[in-house]
Design a protein around this motif. Structure first.
Motif, PDB file in Angstrom:
ATOM      1  N   SER A  93       0.820  -1.213   0.000  1.00  0.00           N
ATOM      2  CA  SER A  93       0.000   0.000   0.000  1.00  0.00           C
ATOM      3  C   SER A  93       0.852   1.259   0.000  1.00  0.00           C
ATOM      4  CB  SER A  93      -0.921   0.013   1.226  1.00  0.00           C
ATOM      5  OG  SER A  93      -0.166  -0.033   2.429  1.00  0.00           O
ATOM      6  N   TRP A  94       2.164   1.123   0.237  1.00  0.00           N
ATOM      7  CA  TRP A  94       3.050   2.280   0.249  1.00  0.00           C
ATOM      8  C   TRP A  94       3.612   2.571  -1.148  1.00  0.00           C
ATOM      9  CZ3 TRP A  94       6.457   2.171   5.287  1.00  0.00           C
ATOM     10  CH2 TRP A  94       5.606   2.248   6.394  1.00  0.00           C
ATOM     11  N   THR A  95       3.174   1.835  -2.143  1.00  0.00           N
ATOM     12  CA  THR A  95       3.592   2.105  -3.512  1.00  0.00           C
ATOM     13  C   THR A  95       2.573   3.036  -4.172  1.00  0.00           C
ATOM     14  OG1 THR A  95       2.421   0.173  -4.393  1.00  0.00           O
ATOM     15  CG2 THR A  95       4.699  -0.149  -3.677  1.00  0.00           C
ATOM     16  N   TRP A  96       2.930   3.538  -5.338  1.00  0.00           N
ATOM     17  CA  TRP A  96       2.023   4.409  -6.093  1.00  0.00           C
ATOM     18  C   TRP A  96       1.633   3.692  -7.363  1.00  0.00           C
ATOM     19  CZ3 TRP A  96       1.459   7.156 -10.684  1.00  0.00           C
ATOM     20  CH2 TRP A  96       0.531   8.211 -10.649  1.00  0.00           C
ATOM     21  N   ASP A  97       0.391   3.235  -7.410  1.00  0.00           N
ATOM     22  CA  ASP A  97      -0.098   2.472  -8.569  1.00  0.00           C
ATOM     23  C   ASP A  97       0.785   1.251  -8.809  1.00  0.00           C
ATOM     24  OD1 ASP A  97      -1.844   1.903 -10.616  1.00  0.00           O
ATOM     25  OD2 ASP A  97      -0.795   3.118 -12.097  1.00  0.00           O
ATOM     26  N   GLY A  98       1.244   0.647  -7.717  1.00  0.00           N
ATOM     27  CA  GLY A  98       2.080  -0.544  -7.806  1.00  0.00           C
ATOM     28  C   GLY A  98       3.545  -0.279  -8.107  1.00  0.00           C
ATOM     29  N   ARG A  99       3.941   0.976  -8.203  1.00  0.00           N
ATOM     30  CA  ARG A  99       5.327   1.324  -8.530  1.00  0.00           C
ATOM     31  C   ARG A  99       5.993   1.967  -7.328  1.00  0.00           C
ATOM     32  NH1 ARG A  99       5.163   4.061 -14.480  1.00  0.00           N
ATOM     33  NH2 ARG A  99       7.396   3.675 -14.285  1.00  0.00           N
ATOM     34  N   ARG A 100       7.239   1.620  -7.113  1.00  0.00           N
ATOM     35  CA  ARG A 100       7.984   2.172  -5.994  1.00  0.00           C
ATOM     36  C   ARG A 100       8.538   3.546  -6.380  1.00  0.00           C
ATOM     37  NH1 ARG A 100       8.067  -1.516  -2.172  1.00  0.00           N
ATOM     38  NH2 ARG A 100       7.898  -3.712  -2.739  1.00  0.00           N
ATOM     39  N   VAL A 101       8.423   4.471  -5.449  1.00  0.00           N
ATOM     40  CA  VAL A 101       8.749   5.864  -5.722  1.00  0.00           C
ATOM     41  C   VAL A 101      10.106   6.198  -5.125  1.00  0.00           C
ATOM     42  CG1 VAL A 101       7.996   8.257  -5.466  1.00  0.00           C
ATOM     43  CG2 VAL A 101       6.304   6.436  -5.697  1.00  0.00           C
ATOM     44  N   ARG A 102      10.952   6.852  -5.918  1.00  0.00           N
ATOM     45  CA  ARG A 102      12.234   7.379  -5.452  1.00  0.00           C
ATOM     46  C   ARG A 102      12.164   8.899  -5.555  1.00  0.00           C
ATOM     47  NH1 ARG A 102      12.185   2.754  -4.570  1.00  0.00           N
ATOM     48  NH2 ARG A 102      13.322   1.039  -5.503  1.00  0.00           N
ATOM     49  N   TRP A 103      12.645   9.532  -4.544  1.00  0.00           N
ATOM     50  CA  TRP A 103      12.623  10.985  -4.486  1.00  0.00           C
ATOM     51  C   TRP A 103      14.052  11.503  -4.611  1.00  0.00           C
ATOM     52  CZ3 TRP A 103      13.777  13.661   0.479  1.00  0.00           C
ATOM     53  CH2 TRP A 103      13.707  15.051   0.356  1.00  0.00           C
ATOM     54  N   VAL A 104      14.263  12.490  -5.471  1.00  0.00           N
ATOM     55  CA  VAL A 104      15.578  13.076  -5.693  1.00  0.00           C
ATOM     56  C   VAL A 104      15.553  14.504  -5.158  1.00  0.00           C
ATOM     57  CG1 VAL A 104      17.341  13.670  -7.386  1.00  0.00           C
ATOM     58  CG2 VAL A 104      15.899  11.662  -7.751  1.00  0.00           C
ATOM     59  N   GLU A 105      16.482  14.813  -4.278  1.00  0.00           N
ATOM     60  CA  GLU A 105      16.509  16.157  -3.684  1.00  0.00           C
ATOM     61  C   GLU A 105      17.944  16.567  -3.402  1.00  0.00           C
ATOM     62  OE1 GLU A 105      15.032  19.771  -2.253  1.00  0.00           O
ATOM     63  OE2 GLU A 105      14.093  18.179  -3.414  1.00  0.00           O
ATOM     64  N   GLY A 106      18.244  17.819  -3.650  1.00  0.00           N
ATOM     65  CA  GLY A 106      19.566  18.353  -3.379  1.00  0.00           C
ATOM     66  C   GLY A 106      19.575  19.185  -2.106  1.00  0.00           C
ATOM     67  N   THR A 177      14.040  -0.336 -14.094  1.00  0.00           N
ATOM     68  CA  THR A 177      12.826  -0.214 -14.898  1.00  0.00           C
ATOM     69  C   THR A 177      11.597  -0.308 -14.003  1.00  0.00           C
ATOM     70  OG1 THR A 177      13.930  -1.224 -16.799  1.00  0.00           O
ATOM     71  CG2 THR A 177      11.526  -1.232 -16.794  1.00  0.00           C
ATOM     72  N   GLY A 178      10.693   0.630 -14.171  1.00  0.00           N
ATOM     73  CA  GLY A 178       9.490   0.665 -13.351  1.00  0.00           C
ATOM     74  C   GLY A 178       9.569   1.633 -12.191  1.00  0.00           C
ATOM     75  N   ASP A 179      10.759   2.159 -11.910  1.00  0.00           N
ATOM     76  CA  ASP A 179      10.876   3.144 -10.840  1.00  0.00           C
ATOM     77  C   ASP A 179      10.128   4.418 -11.212  1.00  0.00           C
ATOM     78  OD1 ASP A 179      12.372   1.486  -9.308  1.00  0.00           O
ATOM     79  OD2 ASP A 179      14.294   2.464  -9.662  1.00  0.00           O
ATOM     80  N   LEU A 180       9.650   5.098 -10.194  1.00  0.00           N
ATOM     81  CA  LEU A 180       8.973   6.372 -10.384  1.00  0.00           C
ATOM     82  C   LEU A 180       9.774   7.425  -9.626  1.00  0.00           C
ATOM     83  CD1 LEU A 180       6.344   7.174 -11.854  1.00  0.00           C
ATOM     84  CD2 LEU A 180       5.220   7.206  -9.637  1.00  0.00           C
ATOM     85  N   ILE A 181      10.187   8.476 -10.324  1.00  0.00           N
ATOM     86  CA  ILE A 181      11.061   9.488  -9.757  1.00  0.00           C
ATOM     87  C   ILE A 181      10.265  10.756  -9.434  1.00  0.00           C
ATOM     88  CG2 ILE A 181      13.138  10.881 -10.102  1.00  0.00           C
ATOM     89  CD1 ILE A 181      13.685   7.933  -9.916  1.00  0.00           C
ATOM     90  N   LEU A 182      10.438  11.248  -8.229  1.00  0.00           N
ATOM     91  CA  LEU A 182       9.913  12.556  -7.842  1.00  0.00           C
ATOM     92  C   LEU A 182      11.077  13.530  -7.858  1.00  0.00           C
ATOM     93  CD1 LEU A 182       7.452  12.087  -4.833  1.00  0.00           C
ATOM     94  CD2 LEU A 182       6.925  12.855  -7.134  1.00  0.00           C
ATOM     95  N   GLY A 183      10.984  14.567  -8.680  1.00  0.00           N
ATOM     96  CA  GLY A 183      12.101  15.497  -8.780  1.00  0.00           C
ATOM     97  C   GLY A 183      11.651  16.928  -8.855  1.00  0.00           C
TER      98      GLY A 183
END
Length: 314
Positions: A93-106, A177-183
């Motif tokens: 349930s912590w995925t987004w539409d079944g995809r794991r989310v990675r967040w990129v931040e500086g 493949t399949g990762d979802l990036i928040l940037g």
């Protein structure tokens, strides 16, 4: 832990400070308000005495020598192995539409004012010579579900190829493949989206403030929601032909604008560019809610910097 230490040929010369004990003592030393080796050894003595074991000596020489035998690459491999394990065992349930989310931040961190630091990480232009502290720039890739850092790119805060965009390119090969990036906005460039799209990585990014958009020209998906076709820009000087040639000549991206009504949010609208083109599978509202999660994640990064005393000025 034993497997990684064995792979890096870590040997033990002291019966007390085995590689495992040395690593444990070192990890307990890092977030402690008192970074001294003496305090770390004292903590180990208390840990041994509590269950009735024989205490080790209070001298720090053996511990310091054992700590120097820990390879930096081995500690890095342990961190890179721990974060994916936490991410993979997170609830579905912590995925987004079944995809794991990675967040990129500086972010930036101030460093102790030493000669070595000043040479490797120059002070920002806003500080006079001899005033302030050396400044390092870091770009972190954090897994959304556990909040664990999967990758960390480090570099100086000024000079050529030292911005967040340059550091963001460092962990590209580790995205799956399949990762979802928040940037942020700096990820939404042509040379930021195209290589990720070629790896099967998608994501919503904040529209760069210098990029022009017009919701009357693209293929309309809905109100202020369209698909536009982008062409391949000229090869930049900082990239060779081997990297540039495989990039597609054209790409489709989706542009959308959403009204935001949230306390504490700067502005009343959100303009996003994304490679998720299906308006049924990814609605405007869902993409906006996902992007707004970055504000919670920024607090995660601030907490990591605080707990780990990574910024000497804070």
């Amino acid at each position: 832990v034993e497997r990684v230490l064995k792979d890096h040929h870590v040997r033990c010369r002291d019966r007390t400070f085995t590689p495992l004990v040395t690593l444990w003592t070192f990890l307990s030393q890092v977030p402690s308000p008192d970074h001294s080796c003496r305090e770390a050894v004292a903590r180990l003595i208390a840990f041994r005495v509590a269950p009735g074991q024989k205490p080790c000596g209070p001298e720090t020489g053996s511990y310091c020598k054992a700590r120097q035998r820990l390879p930096r690459k081995g500690v890095t491999d342990l961190a890179r192995g721990t974060a994916p394990e936490l991410d993979e065992t997170a609830q579905g349930s912590w995925t987004w539409d079944g995809r794991r989310v990675r967040w990129v931040e500086g972010t930036t961190v101030s460093l102790p004012d030493t000669k070595a630091h000043r040479e490797a990480f120059p002070q920002p232009r806003s500080q006079g010579p001899g005033v302030g502290s050396p400044l390092a720039r870091r770009v972190a890739v954090i897994a959304l579900a556990p909040g664990a850092v999967r990758e960390l790119a480090l570099g100086p805060s000024k000079g050529k190829q030292t911005g967040e965009t340059a550091l963001f390119r460092t962990p590209w090969d580790r995205f799956a493949t399949g990762d979802l990036i928040l940037g942020d906005r700096y990820c939404a460039s042509s040379f930021g989206i195209a290589p990720l799209l070629g790896r099967g990585v998608d994501g919503p990014f904040r529209m760069h403030q210098r990029r022009k958009y017009d919701f009357r020209r693209g293929r309309r998906l809905g109100v202020e929601d369209q698909v536009v076709r982008g062409t391949k820009p000229k090869r930049p000087e900082w990239r060779d032909e081997a990297w540039y040639a495989p990039l597609p000549a054209e790409r489709l991206v989706r542009e959308l604008r959403v009204k935001v009504q949230r306390d504490g949010f700067r502005g009343d609208e959100l303009v996003l560019v994304t490679t998720l083109l299906d308006p049924q599978g990814s609605t405007k509202e869902e993409l906006a809610d996902l992007d707004l999660e970055r504000w919670n994640l920024e607090r995660d990064l601030r907490s990591i910097k605080t707990v780990m005393p990574m910024d000497v000025l804070r």
